[in-house]
Design a protein around this motif. Sequence first.
Motif, PDB file in Angstrom:
ATOM      1  N   MET A  43     -32.038   5.796 201.102  1.00 27.20           N
ATOM      2  CA  MET A  43     -33.471   5.790 201.424  1.00 27.20           C
ATOM      3  C   MET A  43     -34.248   5.022 200.354  1.00 27.20           C
ATOM      4  SD  MET A  43     -35.759   9.169 201.984  1.00 27.20           S
ATOM      5  CE  MET A  43     -37.485   9.262 201.636  1.00 27.20           C
ATOM      6  N   SER A  70     -26.164   7.074 211.272  1.00 23.34           N
ATOM      7  CA  SER A  70     -27.304   7.892 210.856  1.00 23.34           C
ATOM      8  C   SER A  70     -26.892   8.735 209.653  1.00 23.34           C
ATOM      9  CB  SER A  70     -27.739   8.822 211.990  1.00 23.34           C
ATOM     10  OG  SER A  70     -28.262   8.070 213.056  1.00 23.34           O
ATOM     11  N   TYR A 101     -28.296  -2.444 205.271  1.00 24.62           N
ATOM     12  CA  TYR A 101     -29.654  -2.363 205.795  1.00 24.62           C
ATOM     13  C   TYR A 101     -30.104  -3.733 206.272  1.00 24.62           C
ATOM     14  CZ  TYR A 101     -34.710  -1.357 205.674  1.00 24.62           C
ATOM     15  OH  TYR A 101     -36.034  -1.190 205.986  1.00 24.62           O
ATOM     16  N   ILE A 117     -32.153  10.486 207.990  1.00 23.93           N
ATOM     17  CA  ILE A 117     -32.607   9.154 208.394  1.00 23.93           C
ATOM     18  C   ILE A 117     -31.699   8.681 209.535  1.00 23.93           C
ATOM     19  CG2 ILE A 117     -33.131   6.795 207.666  1.00 23.93           C
ATOM     20  CD1 ILE A 117     -33.160   7.730 204.829  1.00 23.93           C
ATOM     21  N   LEU A 171     -33.942   3.676 210.738  1.00 29.78           N
ATOM     22  CA  LEU A 171     -33.921   2.404 210.024  1.00 29.78           C
ATOM     23  C   LEU A 171     -32.776   1.552 210.566  1.00 29.78           C
ATOM     24  CD1 LEU A 171     -34.479   3.624 206.341  1.00 29.78           C
ATOM     25  CD2 LEU A 171     -36.168   2.630 207.891  1.00 29.78           C
ATOM     26  N   THR A 231     -28.370  10.219 201.063  1.00 29.70           N
ATOM     27  CA  THR A 231     -29.673   9.900 201.649  1.00 29.70           C
ATOM     28  C   THR A 231     -30.637   9.407 200.576  1.00 29.70           C
ATOM     29  OG1 THR A 231     -29.443  11.479 203.441  1.00 29.70           O
ATOM     30  CG2 THR A 231     -31.685  10.882 202.822  1.00 29.70           C
ATOM     31  N   PHE A 236     -42.624   7.244 206.630  1.00 31.80           N
ATOM     32  CA  PHE A 236     -42.165   8.331 207.507  1.00 31.80           C
ATOM     33  C   PHE A 236     -42.122   7.903 208.966  1.00 31.80           C
ATOM     34  CE2 PHE A 236     -42.187  10.947 203.833  1.00 31.80           C
ATOM     35  CZ  PHE A 236     -41.279  11.953 204.125  1.00 31.80           C
ATOM     36  N   ASN A 284     -41.313   5.020 210.038  1.00 29.59           N
ATOM     37  CA  ASN A 284     -40.059   4.274 210.187  1.00 29.59           C
ATOM     38  C   ASN A 284     -38.837   5.184 210.124  1.00 29.59           C
ATOM     39  OD1 ASN A 284     -40.268   1.137 210.337  1.00 29.59           O
ATOM     40  ND2 ASN A 284     -41.971   1.824 209.056  1.00 29.59           N
ATOM     41  N   ILE A 285     -38.925   6.235 209.309  1.00 25.88           N
ATOM     42  CA  ILE A 285     -37.810   7.189 209.277  1.00 25.88           C
ATOM     43  C   ILE A 285     -37.704   7.913 210.617  1.00 25.88           C
ATOM     44  CG2 ILE A 285     -37.029   9.360 208.240  1.00 25.88           C
ATOM     45  CD1 ILE A 285     -38.062   8.230 205.540  1.00 25.88           C
ATOM     46  N   LEU A 299     -36.338  15.365 213.667  1.00 26.09           N
ATOM     47  CA  LEU A 299     -35.266  14.599 213.016  1.00 26.09           C
ATOM     48  C   LEU A 299     -33.927  15.334 213.030  1.00 26.09           C
ATOM     49  CD1 LEU A 299     -36.844  13.102 209.752  1.00 26.09           C
ATOM     50  CD2 LEU A 299     -35.906  11.820 211.676  1.00 26.09           C
ATOM     51  N   THR A 302     -39.499   6.869 219.371  1.00 26.35           N
ATOM     52  CA  THR A 302     -38.512   7.646 218.621  1.00 26.35           C
ATOM     53  C   THR A 302     -37.747   8.582 219.546  1.00 26.35           C
ATOM     54  OG1 THR A 302     -39.768   9.653 218.207  1.00 26.35           O
ATOM     55  CG2 THR A 302     -40.264   7.773 216.807  1.00 26.35           C
TER      56      THR A 302
END
Lengths: 450, 342
Positions: free
Chosen positions: B78, B288, B148, B279, B141, B74, B134, B136-137, B274, B217
């Motif tokens: 990230m 993920s 990515y 992420i 993503l 991560t 955050f 976007n997390i 989460l 989300t």
Amino acid sequence: MDVLFMSRLQFAVTSMFHFIFVPLTLGLSILTAFMETRYVLSGDETWLKMAKFWGKLFLINFALGVVTGITLEFQFGMNWAEYSKYVGDIFGAPLAIEATVAFFMESVFIGVWIFGWNKVSKTFHAVSIWLVAIATNLSALWILLANGWMQHPVGYVLRNGRAEMVDFLAMVTNPYGLLKFGHQIVSGYTVAAFFVMGISAWHLLRKNQPDFFTRSFKLAAVFGLVSAILVGVIGDFHAVEVAKTQPTKFAAMESVWETRKGVGLNLILLPDEKRECNAIERLCIPNMVSLLAFHEPSAEIKGLKDFPRELRPPVMLTYLSFRAMVGLGTLFILLSLVGVFLSRTGRLQNFPLFLKVLVYAIPLPYIANQLGWVVAEVGRQPWIVYGVLKTSDAVSRSITTAQVVGSLAGFTLLYGFLGVVDIYLLIKYARKGPDDDLSGIIKPVSARRV
Amino acid sequence: MELQITWFVLWGVLWAVYFMLDGFVLGTGILHNILAGTDGEKRVLINTIGPVWDGNEVWLITAGGATFAAFPTTYALMFSYLYTALLLLLLALIVRGVSFEFRGKVEGEGWKRAWDVAIQVSSFLPALLFGVAFGNIFMGLPMDAAGYHGSLLSLLNPYGLLTGVLFVLLFTVHGALYLAVKTVGDLSARAKALADKAWPALLVVAVAFLAYTRFATRLFDNYLSAPLLFVVPLLAVAALLATRVLSARGATLAAFAASCVTVLMVVATGVTGLFPNLIPSSLDPNFSLTIYNSSSSPYTLKLMTIVAFIFVPIVIAYKIWVYRIFRAPVTEAEVLGDKNAY
């Protein structure tokens, strides 16, 4: 001009810039703590003035060291994602421990030291700068254990497609890391000693506050002499470790091409990388390289030609950096030896030429520190983790050249600007000399709290 | 599996504490130029955070280091995926730190004004960027087997920006209340008035954020499957309301404490939603990054747990003690008479 090249360049720029400020912090924190302790024990206000004056320069330097350190932690993930994935299981731990054990202590007690002159007792104020000094040196320990692991990986197995830690104790007792730590902290102390001697010399040449600066000089000269000797002694043991664990780096440091026993040290030498030999070799001290490598005059040294070309580091840069570093290290011992002798016999001001030399010598230990890291990091190439992972396989896959060009430009411009401002402030406050007004610090006991 | 959950909680706690502590420093940086009239007042405001800002920022370094040690995959993805946003964040944090130190080192109007602007910009930008990152997390993503698929611009989507604004307002109110506690007289009254004025905007954005989160989300999935968890966002809302009520009663310190709880609970709300992702992928849940597929080996997690459980309490203890040493409000007379102050 690809992502790999630009990322390497950026790592060099950001870590070398960060490392302008770190060595002074390592040593000047200890000197400042020592001065303040002398004040607390003796009540002699000159020691307090010394702690204040050198402490102020310490802080100006410290600020930039702190803020540029965050970049280094983030950069492993940003530019070296493949590296971070592959070795994070073992490499992340010392970094996290460094933050938890050292950075918190350093950052909290530096606040107490700067702002707490009237809020904590005299003794505790001195204790806080000691805590800062200890924390700073502790953080060096953890980061150098991490770097030591990249140089000589131990305590891991390759499993689940990555390097996993199996023996934490092996990592924290890795001789490579511990020797690097020892070599580095005394190199930092040497920077601080020459910083204090140089600035004191500048003031002594102008007959500003001779008592204050003679006393500062005296202290720094002894600190410098002991440190500079230790740099050499620990450096010698460190070189043995390198010869044992990183034969390609050692061969490049001494520019040894052919595998032989009893290799001599040529005082004048110039490598020729294309023809895989030395263009010039003069003034040979027989068996010296073998002696340095294994403390054994007839020991066999592996030559570079024993390794395929693509597994050799750049020889010229590694060799020249190593030579220059050793030469400077020797000079530091000589200069501080003369400094101790003259300051102890009270004849410092009779030798203005020596004082002038010391003013110009301020940058030299900085340069020697940087050269040492060039040897360590360039000499490790093409590996990022010696023998385990190549630098070219470690770079992030998702970033683009444009991104790294942009970030490199951003760092270079900002760092360049801040570096200039910081040096300007250091010179400004160094020239101003100590502040005689101690009001606001020495207060009646009843005005103090805690 | 036990250890991964422990580290997920610790990961959340580190971020939450970081935002609680650096939040009021960022807020102070955003506000010092607006609240203060004279140079003396500006120095008072900067000196309120003087002894503590550096120690507060270390929570970020620790959060980063903990991510590296506990969830290396991560950490790697990230940081490399959010490259440009993180770069801007780094540059801003660097400028902020040196600005505090440099500002008072040279006498001169222009010099001070330049560093005042630097402090303001370099405090506003991280607040916004942390929110955008955050946000976007929380959304996830755009990542899959090929890597990515986003960019800096794609991060600046409506939900990301709303989260950014939420963070800026949250830290502004948080900082204003901190300043109200840490100063005296007129300056303190102005800081409190600003907190009160900014609060309704914060409330509106917070409500909009919660509503938008429902659509943008999948954070609420966890809450719906275990409704007891709704305690966390409810606490966030309750603390936010308490902030205003307590401030209206003139209990500034209590209002600041409520604001601290608000920040902690806002982060907790996101992190709870989460779980078990660190992420999420917005393209395919199979890609993920979870606490299971991105964590370190059990050996490393165990080691880091021991380190954390020994040293974090020690850190908290001496930090509380140092906050107590500097608990008194900062006054202009004190700052002007102290050559060691910023």
